[in-house]
Enzyme design. Structure first.
Site, PDB file in Angstrom:
ATOM      1  N   ASN A  94      -9.962  26.324  -7.388  1.00 12.73           N
ATOM      2  CA  ASN A  94     -11.251  26.502  -8.056  1.00 12.73           C
ATOM      3  C   ASN A  94     -12.385  26.497  -7.044  1.00 12.73           C
ATOM      4  O   ASN A  94     -12.367  25.742  -6.076  1.00 12.73           O
ATOM      5  CB  ASN A  94     -11.465  25.392  -9.089  1.00 12.73           C
ATOM      6  CG  ASN A  94     -10.385  25.411 -10.152  1.00 12.73           C
ATOM      7  OD1 ASN A  94      -9.710  26.422 -10.324  1.00 12.73           O
ATOM      8  ND2 ASN A  94     -10.212  24.300 -10.849  1.00 12.73           N
ATOM      9  N   ILE A  95     -13.380  27.324  -7.323  1.00 13.14           N
ATOM     10  CA  ILE A  95     -14.528  27.385  -6.426  1.00 13.14           C
ATOM     11  C   ILE A  95     -15.680  26.516  -6.960  1.00 13.14           C
ATOM     12  O   ILE A  95     -16.733  26.442  -6.342  1.00 13.14           O
ATOM     13  CB  ILE A  95     -14.984  28.845  -6.170  1.00 13.14           C
ATOM     14  CG1 ILE A  95     -15.390  29.546  -7.476  1.00 13.14           C
ATOM     15  CG2 ILE A  95     -13.881  29.616  -5.459  1.00 13.14           C
ATOM     16  CD1 ILE A  95     -15.986  30.942  -7.260  1.00 13.14           C
ATOM     17  N   ASP A  96     -15.470  25.893  -8.118  1.00 11.30           N
ATOM     18  CA  ASP A  96     -16.493  24.953  -8.617  1.00 11.30           C
ATOM     19  C   ASP A  96     -16.395  23.657  -7.804  1.00 11.30           C
ATOM     20  O   ASP A  96     -15.510  23.509  -6.970  1.00 11.30           O
ATOM     21  CB  ASP A  96     -16.310  24.694 -10.127  1.00 11.30           C
ATOM     22  CG  ASP A  96     -14.987  24.009 -10.457  1.00 11.30           C
ATOM     23  OD1 ASP A  96     -14.659  22.977  -9.827  1.00 11.30           O
ATOM     24  OD2 ASP A  96     -14.256  24.491 -11.356  1.00 11.30           O
ATOM     25  N   HIS A 111      -9.705  28.409  -1.978  1.00 11.04           N
ATOM     26  CA  HIS A 111     -10.364  29.688  -2.238  1.00 11.04           C
ATOM     27  C   HIS A 111     -11.877  29.622  -2.002  1.00 11.04           C
ATOM     28  O   HIS A 111     -12.620  30.460  -2.498  1.00 11.04           O
ATOM     29  CB  HIS A 111     -10.059  30.166  -3.663  1.00 11.04           C
ATOM     30  CG  HIS A 111      -8.622  30.574  -3.851  1.00 11.04           C
ATOM     31  ND1 HIS A 111      -8.027  30.734  -5.079  1.00 11.04           N
ATOM     32  CD2 HIS A 111      -7.648  30.856  -2.937  1.00 11.04           C
ATOM     33  CE1 HIS A 111      -6.749  31.092  -4.915  1.00 11.04           C
ATOM     34  NE2 HIS A 111      -6.503  31.161  -3.623  1.00 11.04           N
ATOM     35  N   GLY A 182      -2.998  23.410 -14.652  1.00  9.61           N
ATOM     36  CA  GLY A 182      -3.902  24.462 -15.126  1.00  9.61           C
ATOM     37  C   GLY A 182      -3.979  25.681 -14.242  1.00  9.61           C
ATOM     38  O   GLY A 182      -5.060  26.235 -14.047  1.00  9.61           O
ATOM     39  N   THR A 183      -2.825  26.090 -13.715  1.00 10.30           N
ATOM     40  CA  THR A 183      -2.832  27.319 -12.908  1.00 10.30           C
ATOM     41  C   THR A 183      -1.749  28.258 -13.416  1.00 10.30           C
ATOM     42  O   THR A 183      -0.656  27.821 -13.785  1.00 10.30           O
ATOM     43  CB  THR A 183      -2.675  27.027 -11.399  1.00 10.30           C
ATOM     44  OG1 THR A 183      -2.573  28.270 -10.707  1.00 10.30           O
ATOM     45  CG2 THR A 183      -1.473  26.145 -11.083  1.00 10.30           C
ATOM     46  N   SER A 184      -2.078  29.561 -13.431  1.00  8.68           N
ATOM     47  CA  SER A 184      -1.171  30.539 -14.040  1.00  8.68           C
ATOM     48  C   SER A 184       0.021  30.861 -13.164  1.00  8.68           C
ATOM     49  O   SER A 184       0.955  31.528 -13.614  1.00  8.68           O
ATOM     50  CB  SER A 184      -1.939  31.822 -14.363  1.00  8.68           C
ATOM     51  OG  SER A 184      -2.556  32.316 -13.196  1.00  8.68           O
ATOM     52  N   LEU A 208      -1.238  24.651 -20.657  1.00  2.00           N
ATOM     53  CA  LEU A 208      -1.216  24.891 -22.110  1.00  2.00           C
ATOM     54  C   LEU A 208       0.013  25.698 -22.505  1.00  2.00           C
ATOM     55  O   LEU A 208       0.560  25.529 -23.583  1.00  2.00           O
ATOM     56  CB  LEU A 208      -2.460  25.679 -22.525  1.00  2.00           C
ATOM     57  CG  LEU A 208      -3.800  24.961 -22.614  1.00  2.00           C
ATOM     58  CD1 LEU A 208      -4.879  25.950 -23.050  1.00  2.00           C
ATOM     59  CD2 LEU A 208      -3.738  23.787 -23.581  1.00  2.00           C
ATOM     60  N   ALA A 225      -5.216  19.742 -20.022  1.00  2.00           N
ATOM     61  CA  ALA A 225      -5.326  18.907 -18.819  1.00  2.00           C
ATOM     62  C   ALA A 225      -6.064  17.605 -19.106  1.00  2.00           C
ATOM     63  O   ALA A 225      -5.660  16.537 -18.635  1.00  2.00           O
ATOM     64  CB  ALA A 225      -6.035  19.700 -17.725  1.00  2.00           C
TER      65      ALA A 225
HETATM   66  P1  OAD Z   1      -5.911  31.524 -14.318  1.00  2.00           P
HETATM   67  O1  OAD Z   1      -7.078  31.913 -15.142  1.00  2.00           O
HETATM   68  O2  OAD Z   1      -5.042  32.612 -13.792  1.00  2.00           O
HETATM   69  O3  OAD Z   1      -4.975  30.564 -15.141  1.00  2.00           O
HETATM   70  C1  OAD Z   1      -5.465  29.444 -15.818  1.00  2.00           C
HETATM   71  C2  OAD Z   1      -4.264  28.690 -16.363  1.00  2.00           C
HETATM   72  O4  OAD Z   1      -4.742  27.504 -16.959  1.00  2.00           O
HETATM   73  C3  OAD Z   1      -3.459  29.448 -17.424  1.00  2.00           C
HETATM   74  O5  OAD Z   1      -2.086  29.362 -17.098  1.00  2.00           O
HETATM   75  C4  OAD Z   1      -3.790  28.687 -18.727  1.00  2.00           C
HETATM   76  O6  OAD Z   1      -2.674  28.632 -19.594  1.00  2.00           O
HETATM   77  C5  OAD Z   1      -4.099  27.312 -18.192  1.00  2.00           C
HETATM   78  N1  OAD Z   1      -5.054  26.534 -19.016  1.00  2.00           N
HETATM   79  C6  OAD Z   1      -6.164  26.986 -19.649  1.00  2.00           C
HETATM   80  N2  OAD Z   1      -6.820  25.974 -20.229  1.00  2.00           N
HETATM   81  C7  OAD Z   1      -6.121  24.836 -19.947  1.00  2.00           C
HETATM   82  C8  OAD Z   1      -6.290  23.459 -20.275  1.00  2.00           C
HETATM   83  N3  OAD Z   1      -7.332  23.028 -20.985  1.00  2.00           N
HETATM   84  N4  OAD Z   1      -5.364  22.583 -19.821  1.00  2.00           N
HETATM   85  C9  OAD Z   1      -4.291  23.003 -19.092  1.00  2.00           C
HETATM   86  N5  OAD Z   1      -4.088  24.290 -18.752  1.00  2.00           N
HETATM   87  C10 OAD Z   1      -4.972  25.199 -19.184  1.00  2.00           C
HETATM   88  O7  OAD Z   1      -6.463  30.604 -13.146  1.00  2.00           O
HETATM   89  P2  OAD Z   1      -5.831  30.249 -11.725  1.00  2.00           P
HETATM   90  O8  OAD Z   1      -4.360  30.035 -11.834  1.00  2.00           O
HETATM   91  O9  OAD Z   1      -6.650  29.162 -11.176  1.00  2.00           O
HETATM   92  O10 OAD Z   1      -8.591  33.426  -6.988  1.00  2.00           O
HETATM   93  O11 OAD Z   1      -6.106  31.558 -10.919  1.00  2.00           O
HETATM   94  C11 OAD Z   1      -5.721  31.611  -9.582  1.00  2.00           C
HETATM   95  C12 OAD Z   1      -6.680  32.443  -8.786  1.00  2.00           C
HETATM   96  O12 OAD Z   1      -6.818  33.733  -9.366  1.00  2.00           O
HETATM   97  C13 OAD Z   1      -8.095  31.941  -8.767  1.00  2.00           C
HETATM   98  O13 OAD Z   1      -8.332  30.915  -7.848  1.00  2.00           O
HETATM   99  C14 OAD Z   1      -8.861  33.147  -8.366  1.00  2.00           C
HETATM  100  C15 OAD Z   1      -8.208  34.159  -9.271  1.00  2.00           C
HETATM  101  O14 OAD Z   1      -8.229  35.418  -8.843  1.00  2.00           O
HETATM  102  C16 OAD Z   1      -9.541  33.962  -6.224  1.00  2.00           C
HETATM  103  O15 OAD Z   1     -10.667  34.186  -6.628  1.00  2.00           O
HETATM  104  C17 OAD Z   1      -9.117  34.220  -4.813  1.00  2.00           C
END
Ligand code: OAD
Length: 239
Positions: A94-96, A111, A182-184, A208, A225
């Site tokens: 996360n960039i936050d 990132h 919380g990462t896809s 989720l 989360a």
């Molecule tokens: P994603 O948006 O790809 O995935 C978010 C994940 O969080 C999904 O698998 C959701 O099911 C899950 N999720 C959503 N709400 C949730 C909650 N309340 N509790 C638990 N899980 C939850 O985000 P990232 O995996 O972070 O990169 O994406 C990876 C990278 O892709 C980012 O850092 C960014 C993007 O392109 C760059 O900008 C380089």
């Protein structure tokens, strides 16, 4: 016990920051290539700067705050280190700045960070809360017209090298516990960290939903989360 945590957009979703992959691969109406690649920036710097200006302003809204998951991670880290229970590293995609605001100390923002700007000539990084435009003067040489507009958001775009990969790999190979929250699990190299952990490492995913990476984990916890992370960390407290 050496602990390695990986977080993604899902951990900040309940703080009011939208995730990336919820709208058909679009990010707030833009294709990734448009706003998250060096080529997109070269093609249309104004659009890209304005895109991140909006994200930066949104992050500075006082209603955006760390949630119970961020807080639990910071408290766990403090306790873990205070009692000398082993290493702790929190890698975030996360960039936050919500982990830092919650009090986490050992945060590696692989990132980059939205509240930082980087000089495209010297690679110097500055803390940054204002908008960036094609006219923004260099903070250390504001009268130098040749340097106007040289700052870009200090975020890693597709095709660029994430930050701290050597440190992350070392932490992965030494981890006894790895949590991915919380990462896809589709963006590499972050999605490959689980494969760098040793066979003895306990690997747990909190999400989720199922992800393409779920099979690489020993356990998967389905839930939000803010509810599941405090419970899970409470279980590992004092280990
Ligand atoms: P994603 O948006 O790809 O995935 C978010 C994940 O969080 C999904 O698998 C959701 O099911 C899950 N999720 C959503 N709400 C949730 C909650 N309340 N509790 C638990 N899980 C939850 O985000 P990232 O995996 O972070 O990169 O994406 C990876 C990278 O892709 C980012 O850092 C960014 C993007 O392109 C760059 O900008 C380089």
């Amino acid at each position: 016990m050496n602990v390695l945590i990986l977080t993604g957009a899902g951990i900040s979703a309940e703080s009011g920051i939208p995730t990336f992959r919820d709208a058909n691969g679009l990010w707030e109406g833009h294709a990734f290539e448009e706003v998250a690649t060096p080529q997109g920036f070269a093609r249309n710097p104004e659009l890209v700067q304005e895109f991140y200006n909006q994200r930066r302003r949104a992050l500075l809204n006082p209603e955006i705050r760390p949630n119970a998951a961020h807080v639990a991670l910071a408290e766990f880290e403090r306790d873990h280190l205070e009692h000398g229970r082993g290493d702790f590293l929190l890698v975030t995609q996360n960039i936050d700045n919500l982990h830092q605001r919650a009090g986490s100390q050992n945060v590696l923002a692989m990132h980059g960070q939205l509240l930082q700007a980087r000089c495209t000539y010297t690679e110097e990084v500055f803390d940054w809360t204002a908008d960036l435009t094609a006219d923004t003067p260099h903070p250390e040489d504001p009268d130098n017209d040749a340097l106007r507009g040289c700052l870009r958001p200090n975020v890693v775009w597709f095709g660029e090298m994430p930050i701290g990969l050597t440190r992350i790999e070392k932490a992965a190979t030494q981890a006894d516990l790895f949590l991915a929250i919380g990462t896809s699990g589709v963006v590499y190299p972050a999605a490959g960290i689980v494969a760098q952990t040793s066979p003895e490492c306990r690997r747990i995913e909190v999400n989720l939903d199922d992800t393409p990476a779920s099979n690489a984990f020993d356990e998967t916890i389905r839930g939000s989360a803010s509810v599941e992370v405090p419970k899970l960390l409470n279980h590992f407290k004092a280990m």
